[in-house]
Design an enzyme around this catalytic site. Structure first.
Site, PDB file in Angstrom:
ATOM      1  N   CYS A  12     -10.068  -3.999  32.472  1.00 16.06           N
ATOM      2  CA  CYS A  12     -11.295  -4.766  32.263  1.00 16.06           C
ATOM      3  C   CYS A  12     -12.457  -3.770  32.343  1.00 16.06           C
ATOM      4  O   CYS A  12     -12.254  -2.613  32.717  1.00 16.06           O
ATOM      5  CB  CYS A  12     -11.442  -5.821  33.359  1.00 16.06           C
ATOM      6  N   HIS A  41      -5.102  -1.460  41.710  1.00 14.75           N
ATOM      7  CA  HIS A  41      -3.743  -1.847  42.082  1.00 14.75           C
ATOM      8  C   HIS A  41      -2.767  -1.411  41.005  1.00 14.75           C
ATOM      9  O   HIS A  41      -2.165  -2.242  40.322  1.00 14.75           O
ATOM     10  CB  HIS A  41      -3.674  -3.357  42.316  1.00 14.75           C
ATOM     11  N   HIS A  74     -13.334  -3.681  44.202  1.00 15.22           N
ATOM     12  CA  HIS A  74     -13.291  -4.872  45.071  1.00 15.22           C
ATOM     13  C   HIS A  74     -14.526  -4.994  45.946  1.00 15.22           C
ATOM     14  O   HIS A  74     -14.835  -6.071  46.437  1.00 15.22           O
ATOM     15  CB  HIS A  74     -12.092  -4.780  46.019  1.00 15.22           C
ATOM     16  N   CYS A  96     -17.460  -3.564  41.282  1.00 15.85           N
ATOM     17  CA  CYS A  96     -17.704  -4.220  39.991  1.00 15.85           C
ATOM     18  C   CYS A  96     -19.017  -5.024  40.062  1.00 15.85           C
ATOM     19  O   CYS A  96     -19.265  -5.714  41.064  1.00 15.85           O
ATOM     20  CB  CYS A  96     -16.553  -5.158  39.669  1.00 15.85           C
ATOM     21  N   HIS A 124      -7.005 -10.676  50.513  1.00 18.10           N
ATOM     22  CA  HIS A 124      -7.363  -9.778  49.408  1.00 18.10           C
ATOM     23  C   HIS A 124      -8.645  -9.008  49.774  1.00 18.10           C
ATOM     24  O   HIS A 124      -9.596  -9.589  50.300  1.00 18.10           O
ATOM     25  CB  HIS A 124      -7.603 -10.577  48.117  1.00 18.10           C
ATOM     26  N   GLU A 126     -11.076  -7.951  48.109  1.00 16.21           N
ATOM     27  CA  GLU A 126     -12.324  -8.457  47.513  1.00 16.21           C
ATOM     28  C   GLU A 126     -12.881  -9.613  48.356  1.00 16.21           C
ATOM     29  O   GLU A 126     -14.074  -9.669  48.656  1.00 16.21           O
ATOM     30  CB  GLU A 126     -12.069  -8.941  46.087  1.00 16.21           C
ATOM     31  N   CYS A 191     -14.462 -14.132  37.205  1.00 14.14           N
ATOM     32  CA  CYS A 191     -14.904 -13.102  36.260  1.00 14.14           C
ATOM     33  C   CYS A 191     -14.584 -13.524  34.829  1.00 14.14           C
ATOM     34  O   CYS A 191     -13.505 -14.045  34.536  1.00 14.14           O
ATOM     35  CB  CYS A 191     -14.204 -11.805  36.622  1.00 14.14           C
ATOM     36  N   SER A 219      -1.037  -6.314  42.354  1.00 16.91           N
ATOM     37  CA  SER A 219      -2.253  -6.718  41.630  1.00 16.91           C
ATOM     38  C   SER A 219      -2.349  -8.237  41.589  1.00 16.91           C
ATOM     39  O   SER A 219      -1.481  -8.922  41.037  1.00 16.91           O
ATOM     40  CB  SER A 219      -2.223  -6.146  40.217  1.00 16.91           C
ATOM     41  N   ASN A 221      -4.554 -10.142  40.031  1.00 15.78           N
ATOM     42  CA  ASN A 221      -4.788 -10.766  38.724  1.00 15.78           C
ATOM     43  C   ASN A 221      -3.527 -10.739  37.869  1.00 15.78           C
ATOM     44  O   ASN A 221      -3.292 -11.644  37.075  1.00 15.78           O
ATOM     45  CB  ASN A 221      -6.001 -10.132  38.030  1.00 15.78           C
TER      46      ASN A 221
HETATM   47 FE1  F3S Z   1     -12.506  -6.418  36.436  1.00 17.06          FE
HETATM   48 FE2  F3S Z   1     -14.747  -6.779  37.681  1.00 17.06          FE
HETATM   49 FE3  F3S Z   1     -13.556  -8.752  36.535  1.00 17.06          FE
HETATM   50  S1  F3S Z   1     -13.161  -5.401  38.265  1.00 17.06           S
HETATM   51  S2  F3S Z   1     -11.441  -8.279  36.713  1.00 17.06           S
HETATM   52  S3  F3S Z   1     -14.425  -7.047  35.531  1.00 17.06           S
HETATM   53  S4  F3S Z   1     -14.558  -8.777  38.468  1.00 17.06           S
END
Ligand code: F3S
Length: 674
Positions: A12, A41, A74, A96, A124, A126, A191, A219, A221
């Site tokens: 991302c 991760h 995170h 991020c 987690h 984050e 996100c 990970s 996600n």
């Molecule tokens: Fe990536 Fe930031 Fe979204 S690290 S998954 S763009 S919150």
């Protein structure tokens, strides 16, 4: 075999940015580099970075020498920043921007007395980081069951989400919260990149026989992607590398591939290549080709369209349908020093961008918006130069010999002599102004552009002058600006042409100088009394008919009326008495006293108030005869040496022959002169 590869698979923008910043730091060789926890991760990426000297540490206590500490995407709790500073370590914060926003949000709400609820995995990093920004007092829930276990909350509630949460879970948990609590402020902080990836994974998994989800073991996600895909496709496999591919038959099957946000492109490619080996069918579309063809191809120097998917004060992130998102630094976005992305940009806005560098390795694409604007602007400037058309510019800098203006990012020099149609003392008055200029010099190879506002102003002026002479007529009214005074009147600009208001046309009362009524730069309404096109002369009128005090004089004053007036001028033959501003009457010397007086000044002084009877009035000729004697005769007590006689010329109206008493006055004037 038919292959469906998710366009959103892989890094991302947040991860791409973090990896890029880490590699930038490595190339600068500024000492030891640590990451607080693994940078992402993904074991393979972490190992690759370890090989380049980047050491992940679990806490900062183990760092005993100077160096750089990377705070990963995170984010961390605020105290970590303080601890790092205390240890004198250089902080490289790659949190991020989407996570950073949540930090600031919960901090604000917590300080306003809200109960913060975070929907996400409490273990987690984050979520732990977010909790730190509200003094670790948030309630963290991850399921509808967790909601049921919540007690009474007497504060207003603010709810946020872990960025990688599924939208489905967010909705369900919110429905459960709505059943229990009333005042909830919801911030769906999932996100955008995550939700796009999840939606695409769901769509692909619904239509394939086998679904491959690539990502790190821990990970979050990737795990969520797996859960989504598993729901719609029974044969869903989560793998970390090509070595984890299941030995299943893929022949004639529809196969979907997606990957978590921490999965680099090279791992995705490896997986696809390995699958190609497994697929022995000659005419089958290769995974690799499919992967490549599913992506938009980008070349350096291209101009493409993209959508803004995020921004912060330093960078704007753009989705171009390419495998990686693009990054535009603010310096490459605009030249405007006042640019505020939070006021000017919106996620979802479509923009055109110039591809500066495609970086397959790190998955980041460097873009420039300024270059696109500049290319377009150069075309426009070229055209404007050829056709002599004005262009809009904003003055951004004052230099010694003039000013620099920006025409959508392209610098245009305007010499001081070309900025205005008059001498400009302080060029700073133009700073930040938007003006129109004509390009008077253009050298593309030297990138030199010279503009002039002066030529435009001059042309405008002569056009206006032409218009005035074209349409001028007696009686026409104009709005004009008072430009200068002389002893005989005032000059007024009525649109590039100066006309004169003669002193007698300024006011109904008698004035000695135009400044008694007008001020320089006053905007006034004037009327054309006369003009001469050949001699370029215009006579203007300013005083208005309705202000003429003589208009109503016949109704106000009648013969026999007693008036109170003020002596305004003395002559040997009599005294002028002002009845009101603009109306004077004459008291003949014989009408002042019952006794014989040598001259009016023997008994009267200028400014003296007197009572007098109107003995005759003629509003046509604007003459009034008065008698003080008939009301309150003034007897000479002693010689009044202070009375001053007027040295001015007699008013025109009294110079003519007049009947009755007024005729007598004229005779007296002659007698006195003899
Ligand atoms: Fe990536 Fe930031 Fe979204 S690290 S998954 S763009 S919150």
């Amino acid at each position: 075999m038919e292959l469906f590869v998710a366009k959103t698979a892989g890094f991302c923008f947040g991860v791409a940015k973090a990896i890029k910043q880490t590699n930038d730091l490595i190339s600068k060789e500024t000492g030891k580099i640590y990451t607080l926890g693994p940078i992402i991760h993904n074991e393979q990426v972490v190992n690759d970075l370890k090989g380049k000297g980047v050491s992940p540490v679990e806490n900062i206590d183990v760092i005993n020498e100077p160096g750089n500490v990377i705070i990963r995407t995170h984010g961390v709790i605020p105290e970590i920043y303080d601890d790092l500073k205390k240890k004198g370590l250089n902080i490289v914060d790659v949190t991020c921007p989407d996570v950073k926003k949540i930090h600031l949000l919960v901090k604000e709400k917590y300080s306003q007395g809200y109960k913060v609820i975070i929907v996400g995995d409490k273990k987690h990093p984050e979520v732990e980081g977010i909790n730190g920004w509200c003094s670790n007092e948030a309630t963290i829930i991850d399921s509808v069951e967790d909601v049921e276990g919540l007690g009474q909350i007497n504060q207003k509630i603010c709810i946020v989400a872990q960025t990688t949460l599924t939208r489905e879970k967010w909705i369900k948990i919110n429905e459960a919260l709505d059943m229990k609590y009333k005042e909830i402020e919801r911030y769906e902080t999932i996100c955008n990149a995550t939700s796009k990836r999840q939606i695409e994974a769901e769509e692909i998994s619904k239509k394939v026989d086998i679904m491959i989800v690539i990502g790190g073991k821990i990970s979050s996600n990737t795990q969520k992607l797996f859960e989504i895909c598993k729901k719609y496709c029974n044969e869903t496999y989560k793998i970390e590398t090509s070595g984890d591919l299941p030995s299943v038959n893929i022949k004639n099957k529809k196969i979907g591939v997606t990957a978590g946000a921490s999965t680099p492109d090279w791992i995705i490619k490896e997986v696809i290549e390995k699958m190609n080996e497994l697929d022995k069918q000659e005419n089958e579309l290769s995974f690799k080709d499919a992967f490549e063809s599913s992506l938009v191809t980008l070349r350096t120097g291209e101009i493409v369209k993209g959508k803004i998917i995020g921004f912060n004060n330093a960078e704007v992130f753009v989705d171009m349908g390419f495998k990686s998102d693009g990054i535009i630094s603010v310096e490459e976005f605009t030249d405007d020093p006042d640019f505020n992305p939070y006021e000017s940009l919106k996620v979802g806005d479509e923009i055109e961008v110039f591809v500066v560098r495609v970086n397959d390795g790190e998955g980041s694409v460097q873009l420039s918006k300024k270059k696109v604007e500049a290319m377009k602007v150069w075309d426009k400037i070229d055209e404007a130069y050829e056709n002599k058309t004005p262009i809009k510019v904003k003055v951004i800098e004052v230099t010694k010999g003039g000013v620099i203006a920006s025409a959508n990012g392209v610098r245009v020099f305007i010499p001081a002599s070309q900025i205005g149609d008059r001498f400009v003392k302080d060029l700073n008055e133009y700073l930040k102004q938007v003006i129109f200029v004509r390009i008077i010099e253009l050298n593309k190879s030297k990138r030199k552009i010279v503009g002039s506002q002066r030529v435009i102003l001059q042309e405008e002026r002569s056009r206006k002058v032409g218009d005035v002479w074209e349409t001028i007529e007696k009686g026409k009214k104009y709005s004009g600006i008072v430009k200068s005074f002389t002893d005989f009147g005032a000059f007024v600009d009525i649109g590039g042409v100066d006309g004169l208001i003669h002193m007698s046309e300024i006011s109904w009362k008698k004035i000695k100088h135009p400044s008694e009524v007008l001020k320089i730069n006053d905007e006034i309404e004037v009327i054309i009394l006369d003009f001469d096109k050949d001699k370029k002369r215009i006579s203007l009128g300013f005083r208005k008919k309705e202000d003429n005090p003589w208009v109503n004089a016949a109704e106000k004053y009648k013969a026999g009326d007693i008036i109170n007036g003020k002596v305004v001028r003395l002559f040997p033959f009599g005294a002028f008495v002002e009845l009101e501003e603009g109306i004077d009457g004459l008291v003949h010397i014989s009408q002042i006293s019952n006794s014989r007086i040598g001259k009016p000044g023997d008994v009267l002084v200028v400014g003296q108030g007197v009572e007098a009877k109107i003995t005759e009035i003629n509003t046509e000729t604007k003459k009034i005869s008065l008698s003080i004697k008939d009301v309150n005769p003034i007897e000479p007590v002693s010689k009044n040496s202070e009375g001053t006689e007027n040295t001015e010329e007699l008013p025109t109206e009294y110079k003519e022959d007049m009947p009755n008493t007024i005729g007598d006055i004229t005779n007296s004037i002659s007698e006195e002169k003899e």
